[in-house]
Write a protein that holds these residues in place. Structure first.
Motif, PDB file in Angstrom:
ATOM      1  N   VAL A 131       0.872  -1.181   0.000  1.00  0.00           N
ATOM      2  CA  VAL A 131       0.000   0.000   0.000  1.00  0.00           C
ATOM      3  C   VAL A 131       0.909   1.231   0.000  1.00  0.00           C
ATOM      4  O   VAL A 131       1.680   1.440   0.940  1.00  0.00           O
ATOM      5  CB  VAL A 131      -0.925   0.030   1.224  1.00  0.00           C
ATOM      6  N   ALA A 132       0.824   2.043  -1.072  1.00  0.00           N
ATOM      7  CA  ALA A 132       1.665   3.232  -1.166  1.00  0.00           C
ATOM      8  C   ALA A 132       1.202   4.328  -0.214  1.00  0.00           C
ATOM      9  O   ALA A 132       2.017   5.077   0.324  1.00  0.00           O
ATOM     10  CB  ALA A 132       1.675   3.755  -2.607  1.00  0.00           C
TER      11      ALA A 132
ATOM     12  N   THR B 255     -10.576   2.500   3.927  1.00  0.00           N
ATOM     13  CA  THR B 255     -11.544   1.444   4.251  1.00  0.00           C
ATOM     14  C   THR B 255     -11.116   0.070   3.744  1.00  0.00           C
ATOM     15  O   THR B 255     -11.892  -0.883   3.830  1.00  0.00           O
ATOM     16  CB  THR B 255     -12.922   1.791   3.654  1.00  0.00           C
ATOM     17  N   SER B 256      -9.888  -0.040   3.209  1.00  0.00           N
ATOM     18  CA  SER B 256      -9.416  -1.350   2.763  1.00  0.00           C
ATOM     19  C   SER B 256      -9.199  -2.253   3.975  1.00  0.00           C
ATOM     20  O   SER B 256      -8.934  -1.759   5.084  1.00  0.00           O
ATOM     21  CB  SER B 256      -8.114  -1.213   1.982  1.00  0.00           C
ATOM     22  N   PRO B 257      -9.307  -3.571   3.813  1.00  0.00           N
ATOM     23  CA  PRO B 257      -9.137  -4.489   4.961  1.00  0.00           C
ATOM     24  C   PRO B 257      -7.814  -4.286   5.691  1.00  0.00           C
ATOM     25  O   PRO B 257      -7.780  -4.291   6.924  1.00  0.00           O
ATOM     26  CB  PRO B 257      -9.231  -5.876   4.325  1.00  0.00           C
ATOM     27  N   ILE B 258      -6.713  -4.101   4.938  1.00  0.00           N
ATOM     28  CA  ILE B 258      -5.426  -3.967   5.603  1.00  0.00           C
ATOM     29  C   ILE B 258      -5.329  -2.643   6.347  1.00  0.00           C
ATOM     30  O   ILE B 258      -4.802  -2.576   7.460  1.00  0.00           O
ATOM     31  CB  ILE B 258      -4.269  -4.129   4.589  1.00  0.00           C
ATOM     32  N   SER B 259      -5.859  -1.553   5.752  1.00  0.00           N
ATOM     33  CA  SER B 259      -5.821  -0.258   6.438  1.00  0.00           C
ATOM     34  C   SER B 259      -6.635  -0.292   7.721  1.00  0.00           C
ATOM     35  O   SER B 259      -6.213   0.231   8.764  1.00  0.00           O
ATOM     36  CB  SER B 259      -6.339   0.844   5.515  1.00  0.00           C
TER      37      SER B 259
ATOM     38  N   GLY C 111      -5.082  -0.013  11.429  1.00  0.00           N
ATOM     39  CA  GLY C 111      -5.586   1.084  12.240  1.00  0.00           C
ATOM     40  C   GLY C 111      -6.121   0.606  13.574  1.00  0.00           C
ATOM     41  O   GLY C 111      -5.879   1.219  14.625  1.00  0.00           O
ATOM     42  N   ALA C 112      -6.874  -0.500  13.557  1.00  0.00           N
ATOM     43  CA  ALA C 112      -7.438  -1.035  14.801  1.00  0.00           C
ATOM     44  C   ALA C 112      -6.348  -1.577  15.716  1.00  0.00           C
ATOM     45  O   ALA C 112      -6.445  -1.471  16.944  1.00  0.00           O
ATOM     46  CB  ALA C 112      -8.443  -2.140  14.471  1.00  0.00           C
ATOM     47  N   TRP C 113      -5.301  -2.143  15.131  1.00  0.00           N
ATOM     48  CA  TRP C 113      -4.233  -2.747  15.930  1.00  0.00           C
ATOM     49  C   TRP C 113      -3.236  -1.695  16.433  1.00  0.00           C
ATOM     50  O   TRP C 113      -2.916  -1.638  17.613  1.00  0.00           O
ATOM     51  CB  TRP C 113      -3.503  -3.797  15.094  1.00  0.00           C
ATOM     52  N   ALA C 114      -2.749  -0.836  15.519  1.00  0.00           N
ATOM     53  CA  ALA C 114      -1.686   0.106  15.869  1.00  0.00           C
ATOM     54  C   ALA C 114      -2.202   1.453  16.329  1.00  0.00           C
ATOM     55  O   ALA C 114      -1.444   2.242  16.897  1.00  0.00           O
ATOM     56  CB  ALA C 114      -0.751   0.290  14.663  1.00  0.00           C
ATOM     57  N   GLY C 115      -3.477   1.754  16.098  1.00  0.00           N
ATOM     58  CA  GLY C 115      -4.037   3.028  16.533  1.00  0.00           C
ATOM     59  C   GLY C 115      -3.330   4.204  15.886  1.00  0.00           C
ATOM     60  O   GLY C 115      -3.132   4.237  14.666  1.00  0.00           O
ATOM     61  N   PRO C 116      -2.900   5.201  16.669  1.00  0.00           N
ATOM     62  CA  PRO C 116      -2.243   6.383  16.105  1.00  0.00           C
ATOM     63  C   PRO C 116      -0.891   6.073  15.461  1.00  0.00           C
ATOM     64  O   PRO C 116      -0.343   6.917  14.746  1.00  0.00           O
ATOM     65  CB  PRO C 116      -2.070   7.300  17.323  1.00  0.00           C
ATOM     66  N   LEU C 117      -0.334   4.890  15.717  1.00  0.00           N
ATOM     67  CA  LEU C 117       0.942   4.499  15.113  1.00  0.00           C
ATOM     68  C   LEU C 117       0.742   3.786  13.789  1.00  0.00           C
ATOM     69  O   LEU C 117       1.708   3.269  13.211  1.00  0.00           O
ATOM     70  CB  LEU C 117       1.727   3.590  16.070  1.00  0.00           C
ATOM     71  N   SER C 118      -0.496   3.750  13.297  1.00  0.00           N
ATOM     72  CA  SER C 118      -0.786   3.078  12.030  1.00  0.00           C
ATOM     73  C   SER C 118       0.069   3.674  10.910  1.00  0.00           C
ATOM     74  O   SER C 118       0.205   4.894  10.807  1.00  0.00           O
ATOM     75  CB  SER C 118      -2.267   3.225  11.686  1.00  0.00           C
TER      76      SER C 118
END
Length: 548
Positions: A223-224, A231-235, A239-246
């Motif tokens: 993902v560039a 809204t992509s599955p990986i994003s 986002g849910a896992w890393a939060g603000p560190l995504s």
């Protein structure tokens, strides 16, 4: 690599212009000279080749009429096409960095095309140099991974190696719940950045499923700019896992073997978008393959080392147990034997006939217990290489002593023992006491497993070892019950007893053959056993004459 060498050594503003028309040659040379280029003119194929060899230009400007003998390998070419001439422009595609323009060209267009070719060549050289540097960096990472079997060290090497080689901001590695590898977490961050969460928590199943899909497709997920696909599955997962560190951009690489992924590598930038090149992806996948192999191999070696350590502990416990049992059994047995001798000698008064038979039963079982203790003590002493008291031993004399000692036991079973000694007087270097124990164990076994009225034949004769050295071959053949074929490989295992011996309640410890084989091996000899169920057994012992 040859092309790179030419580009790197070319004069940055040197141009070779080849045109058979002198007027056009002068006009083109003047236009490029005014733009600051150093011009080396050529009017035919021969002078073109000479100028190329002498000056190694940054670009060749070439009349299409001279292109038949194209000699500008690795150098960008601007072809001056004459409309009146026939020329296959498709051939230009095979020249690498090449372009064409109508002849005579307009001066400003000629300069622009030459500058463009030089810029393209420089960019191509930069990309190739970067790819070579990346390939070398990741080659070192792979070499470091292959140099260790420690799974955690492999994980640490791959995250730090990817971080430095790919100029990333974060690299995170984790293995899944998989019996092939241990549970590992490792990450690398550019200085000043906070670490990503160590655990996946409830997101592990989703990431495992994603990694397995990528592994099955032999692909990675790049993902560039996650901001373009929020809204992509990986994003959403990151986002849910890393939060603000995504991450802003990322590469998700499955690490797997066989049909499924066993872990995943996340390579990311923190703030800036990034396009991940095909070369980078290919090299990342190559290193990931080395990671999978190293993790599985390291995990297996670690497991083997743990098993080996446990076996050593068990072996020590067994040795300690044998030593303790031997000591604790030998003391009361000595007392029992002494009192039996006193009773037989009449120290307690006359022994009635009925009591005498009981005393004989006690005596026989005491002898059995004594032999078992001696066998166990022999096993305990023979841990490791042991020591041999070597001297010249007459093998025939040893066998005669064994036969004389065991003949009374054979007579009680009406078993005939015959000994056919070689006509030659065969002497070998050996430990006489241990050699006597070998043949005592073998012949005693033959007597125990031969039914009443059976026969045992013992022979000795000169032989030759596998390496051609002189040896002696002793064979003990009986007409006993034999051993089931599938159990023959187990008979030299300590405490193992054949199923027909156990079912027939034939007494024994299962140590005799194991002890005999160990002694023969320490004499650098060979012990073999051949048996047919219900037809008897033959044990062959070959010993070198020169000794071990």
């Amino acid at each position: 690599m040859a092309e790179l060498a030419v580009e790197a050594s070319s004069a940055p503003r040197a141009i070779v212009i080849a045109d058979s028309d002198q007027d056009r040659l002068k006009l083109s040379s003047a236009a490029l000279s005014a733009a600051g280029f150093t011009i080396h003119p050529a009017s035919d194929a021969a002078s073109l080749a000479g100028q190329m060899a002498r000056h190694r230009p940054a670009v060749v400007v070439m009349d299409s009429a001279l292109a038949g003998g194209h000699a500008a390998e690795g150098v960008p070419v601007l072809l001056l096409v004459n409309l009146a001439d026939e020329f296959d422009l498709g051939a230009v595609d095979n020249w690498g960095d090449a372009d064409y323009i109508l002849n005579p060209p307009r001066p400003e267009e000629l300069v622009h095309r030459v500058e463009t070719l030089i810029g393209r060549a420089r960019e191509r050289h930069r990309i190739r140099s970067g790819a070579e540097a990346l390939r070398e960096s990741l080659r070192k990472v792979s070499a470091a991974i292959r140099s260790t079997n420690d799974p955690q060290q492999i994980a640490d090497l791959v995250v730090s190696g990817f971080g430095g080689a790919l100029d990333a901001d974060r690299v995170w590695f984790a293995t899944f719940r998989d019996e092939r590898v241990p549970r590992i977490r490792s990450q690398w961050n550019r200085r000043g950045l906070a670490q990503l969460p160590a655990r996946l928590g409830s997101h592990e199943d989703a990431l495992t499923e994603m990694a397995n899909r990528l592994w099955g497709e032999a692909d990675v997920l790049t993902v560039a700019n996650h901001g373009d696909v929020p809204t992509s599955p990986i994003s959403m997962l990151l986002g849910a896992w890393a939060g603000p560190l995504s991450p802003r951009s990322s590469v998700l690489v499955p690490v797997g073997e066989g049909e499924s992924a066993l872990g995943v590598i996340l390579i990311a930038t923190a703030d800036e978008p990034r396009e991940w090149t095909r070369t980078e992806i290919s090299l990342i996948q190559h290193v990931a393959g080395n990671v999978a192999h190293g993790l599985i191999q390291g995990h297996l070696i670690s497991a083997q080392q743990q098993v080996l350590q446990q076996l050593r502990q068990l072996d020590k416990a067994k040795t300690d147990f044998l030593a303790t049992v031997n000591h604790e059994l030998r003391t009361p047995l000595t007392s029992i034997t002494a009192y039996l001798d006193m009773i037989r000698e009449g120290a307690g008064g006359p022994v009635p006939e009925g009591i005498q038979r009981m005393v004989e039963v006690i005596s026989r079982n005491s002898d059995r217990l004594r032999r078992l203790i001696e066998d166990m003590l022999t096993v305990s002493k023979q841990e490791g290489t042991g020591s041999l008291n070597l001297k010249r031993v007459d093998i025939g004399q040893v066998l005669q002593i064994v036969v004389a000692t065991l003949r009374p036991l054979a007579d009680t079973r009406d078993v005939e023992i015959t000994f056919n000694e070689s006509a030659e007087d065969i002497k070998i270097n050996a430990d006489e006491a241990q050699l006597e124990q070998v043949f005592t164990n073998i012949v005693a076994n033959a007597i125990k497993f031969t039914p009443d009225g059976g026969q045992i034949g013992i022979t000795s004769e000169p032989s030759a070892a596998d390496d051609g050295r002189p040896a002696v071959l002793v064979q003990v053949a009986d007409t006993g019950v034999g051993i089931p074929e599938q159990e023959i490989p187990q008979v030299f295992t300590r405490f193992y007893r054949a199923s027909n011996a156990s079912s027939a309640a034939v007494p024994g410890s299962g140590l005799g053959l194991a002890i005999a084989q160990d002694i023969v091996r320490r004499h650098t000899g060979h012990l073999e056993l051949h048996s047919k169920l219900g037809r008897g057994t033959t044990v062959s012992v070959q010993l070198p004459v020169g000794g071990p």
